[in-house]
Design a protein around this motif. Sequence first.
Motif, mmCIF file in Angstrom:
data_model
loop_
_atom_site.group_PDB
_atom_site.id
_atom_site.type_symbol
_atom_site.label_atom_id
_atom_site.label_comp_id
_atom_site.label_asym_id
_atom_site.label_seq_id
_atom_site.Cartn_x
_atom_site.Cartn_y
_atom_site.Cartn_z
ATOM 1 N N ASN A 62 -61.496 9.191 -46.337
ATOM 2 C CA ASN A 62 -60.710 9.588 -45.164
ATOM 3 C C ASN A 62 -60.059 8.385 -44.498
ATOM 4 O OD1 ASN A 62 -61.224 12.308 -45.463
ATOM 5 N ND2 ASN A 62 -62.965 12.312 -44.053
ATOM 6 N N GLU A 63 -60.809 7.309 -44.369
ATOM 7 C CA GLU A 63 -60.261 6.095 -43.766
ATOM 8 C C GLU A 63 -59.158 5.509 -44.641
ATOM 9 O OE1 GLU A 63 -60.977 4.396 -40.759
ATOM 10 O OE2 GLU A 63 -61.903 6.322 -40.320
ATOM 11 N N MET A 64 -59.387 5.519 -45.943
ATOM 12 C CA MET A 64 -58.366 5.004 -46.850
ATOM 13 C C MET A 64 -57.100 5.853 -46.779
ATOM 14 S SD MET A 64 -60.437 3.870 -50.235
ATOM 15 C CE MET A 64 -61.742 2.676 -50.175
ATOM 16 N N PHE A 65 -57.268 7.186 -46.786
ATOM 17 C CA PHE A 65 -56.100 8.070 -46.676
ATOM 18 C C PHE A 65 -55.373 7.839 -45.363
ATOM 19 C CE2 PHE A 65 -58.212 11.001 -49.856
ATOM 20 C CZ PHE A 65 -57.312 10.716 -50.866
ATOM 21 N N ARG A 66 -56.121 7.621 -44.306
ATOM 22 C CA ARG A 66 -55.479 7.343 -43.020
ATOM 23 C C ARG A 66 -54.648 6.060 -43.117
ATOM 24 N NH1 ARG A 66 -57.748 5.807 -37.247
ATOM 25 N NH2 ARG A 66 -55.796 6.035 -36.125
ATOM 26 N N GLY A 67 -55.184 5.063 -43.796
ATOM 27 C CA GLY A 67 -54.443 3.817 -43.998
ATOM 28 C C GLY A 67 -53.133 4.053 -44.727
ATOM 29 N N TYR A 68 -53.187 4.868 -45.767
ATOM 30 C CA TYR A 68 -51.963 5.181 -46.510
ATOM 31 C C TYR A 68 -50.997 6.009 -45.658
ATOM 32 C CZ TYR A 68 -54.316 3.359 -50.646
ATOM 33 O OH TYR A 68 -54.953 2.554 -51.548
ATOM 34 N N GLU A 69 -51.542 6.913 -44.862
ATOM 35 C CA GLU A 69 -50.698 7.754 -44.001
ATOM 36 C C GLU A 69 -49.909 6.931 -42.983
ATOM 37 O OE1 GLU A 69 -53.412 10.581 -42.340
ATOM 38 O OE2 GLU A 69 -53.282 11.911 -44.081
ATOM 39 N N VAL A 70 -50.500 5.850 -42.500
ATOM 40 C CA VAL A 70 -49.797 5.034 -41.497
ATOM 41 C C VAL A 70 -48.915 3.966 -42.140
ATOM 42 C CG1 VAL A 70 -51.507 5.461 -39.697
ATOM 43 C CG2 VAL A 70 -51.724 3.423 -41.130
ATOM 44 N N GLY A 71 -48.829 3.965 -43.465
ATOM 45 C CA GLY A 71 -47.856 3.094 -44.111
ATOM 46 C C GLY A 71 -48.383 1.990 -44.992
ATOM 47 N N ALA A 72 -49.676 1.966 -45.275
ATOM 48 C CA ALA A 72 -50.196 0.915 -46.155
ATOM 49 C C ALA A 72 -49.772 1.175 -47.593
ATOM 50 C CB ALA A 72 -51.720 0.867 -46.079
ATOM 51 N N VAL A 73 -49.539 0.093 -48.329
ATOM 52 C CA VAL A 73 -49.280 0.222 -49.764
ATOM 53 C C VAL A 73 -50.569 0.003 -50.556
ATOM 54 C CG1 VAL A 73 -46.859 -0.441 -49.598
ATOM 55 C CG2 VAL A 73 -48.581 -2.195 -50.061
ATOM 56 N N ASP A 74 -51.586 -0.551 -49.891
ATOM 57 C CA ASP A 74 -52.870 -0.743 -50.546
ATOM 58 C C ASP A 74 -53.957 -0.868 -49.482
ATOM 59 O OD1 ASP A 74 -54.684 -0.949 -52.605
ATOM 60 O OD2 ASP A 74 -53.809 -2.740 -53.485
ATOM 61 N N TYR A 75 -55.203 -0.680 -49.920
ATOM 62 C CA TYR A 75 -56.343 -0.681 -49.023
ATOM 63 C C TYR A 75 -57.495 -1.325 -49.791
ATOM 64 C CZ TYR A 75 -59.338 1.378 -45.368
ATOM 65 O OH TYR A 75 -60.184 1.580 -44.304
ATOM 66 N N MET A 76 -57.929 -2.497 -49.356
ATOM 67 C CA MET A 76 -59.004 -3.209 -50.047
ATOM 68 C C MET A 76 -60.190 -3.374 -49.104
ATOM 69 S SD MET A 76 -56.874 -6.205 -52.025
ATOM 70 C CE MET A 76 -58.344 -6.841 -52.850
ATOM 71 N N VAL A 77 -61.384 -3.281 -49.656
ATOM 72 C CA VAL A 77 -62.583 -3.471 -48.840
ATOM 73 C C VAL A 77 -63.106 -4.894 -49.004
ATOM 74 C CG1 VAL A 77 -63.253 -1.040 -48.788
ATOM 75 C CG2 VAL A 77 -64.058 -2.493 -50.647
ATOM 76 N N LYS A 78 -63.681 -5.392 -47.907
ATOM 77 C CA LYS A 78 -64.295 -6.718 -47.905
ATOM 78 C C LYS A 78 -65.755 -6.556 -48.289
ATOM 79 C CE LYS A 78 -61.498 -8.160 -43.940
ATOM 80 N NZ LYS A 78 -61.577 -8.460 -42.510
ATOM 81 N N PRO A 79 -66.326 -7.483 -48.961
ATOM 82 C CA PRO A 79 -65.686 -8.693 -49.447
ATOM 83 C C PRO A 79 -64.787 -8.356 -50.636
ATOM 84 C CG PRO A 79 -67.977 -8.652 -50.168
ATOM 85 C CD PRO A 79 -67.744 -7.430 -49.310
#
Length: 181
Positions: free
Chosen positions: A92-109
């Motif tokens: 859900n958080e990743m999809f939200r990131g894409y919805e607001v305009g991200a081209v990618d979503y990476m988790v730390k570390p």
Amino acid sequence: MAAKGKILIVDDEPANLLALRAVLDDMGHEIVSAGSGREALRCLMNDDFSMILMDVQMPTMDGFETALLIRSRERSRSTPIVFLTAVGRSENEMFRGYEVGAVDYMVKPFVPGILRYKVTVLMDLQAKTAELTAANQGLLTLNASLEERVRQRTLELEQQGKLLEQSNEALSQFASLASHD
């Protein structure tokens, strides 16, 4: 080889900014750091960036809110945003990131090599997009020039046609007078 550009890195943790800089420094890009979403927006008011690497969880304005504001501005609407976050690992958080305009979503570390590869690919895409935009603008300018030349030539031909008509009419009158005499 990636085109050289300007990268905005946004994180409220100085250690994370330092780690990002260490991973990216030798790639030859100019790197600008911002410690908050508001500071990132100030940076975007003054400069254009090839891409943005941004944390999601920041005080006052999180990465999602910042991304929405970045996307609302014409100048930064197409700037690639990659979220880097230690929280929000759910789909859900990743999809939200894409919805607001991200081209990618990476988790730390994150894996430095993967981040470097993604930066290389996105910087190349931005450079190719800029080349295509410039070529398109050149074609639009050329097309406008050609249209103007066609318009000018059409006017010239119309004027020559009118002169020819007048000449034919005068010749016809002369022939009519000559045959009558």
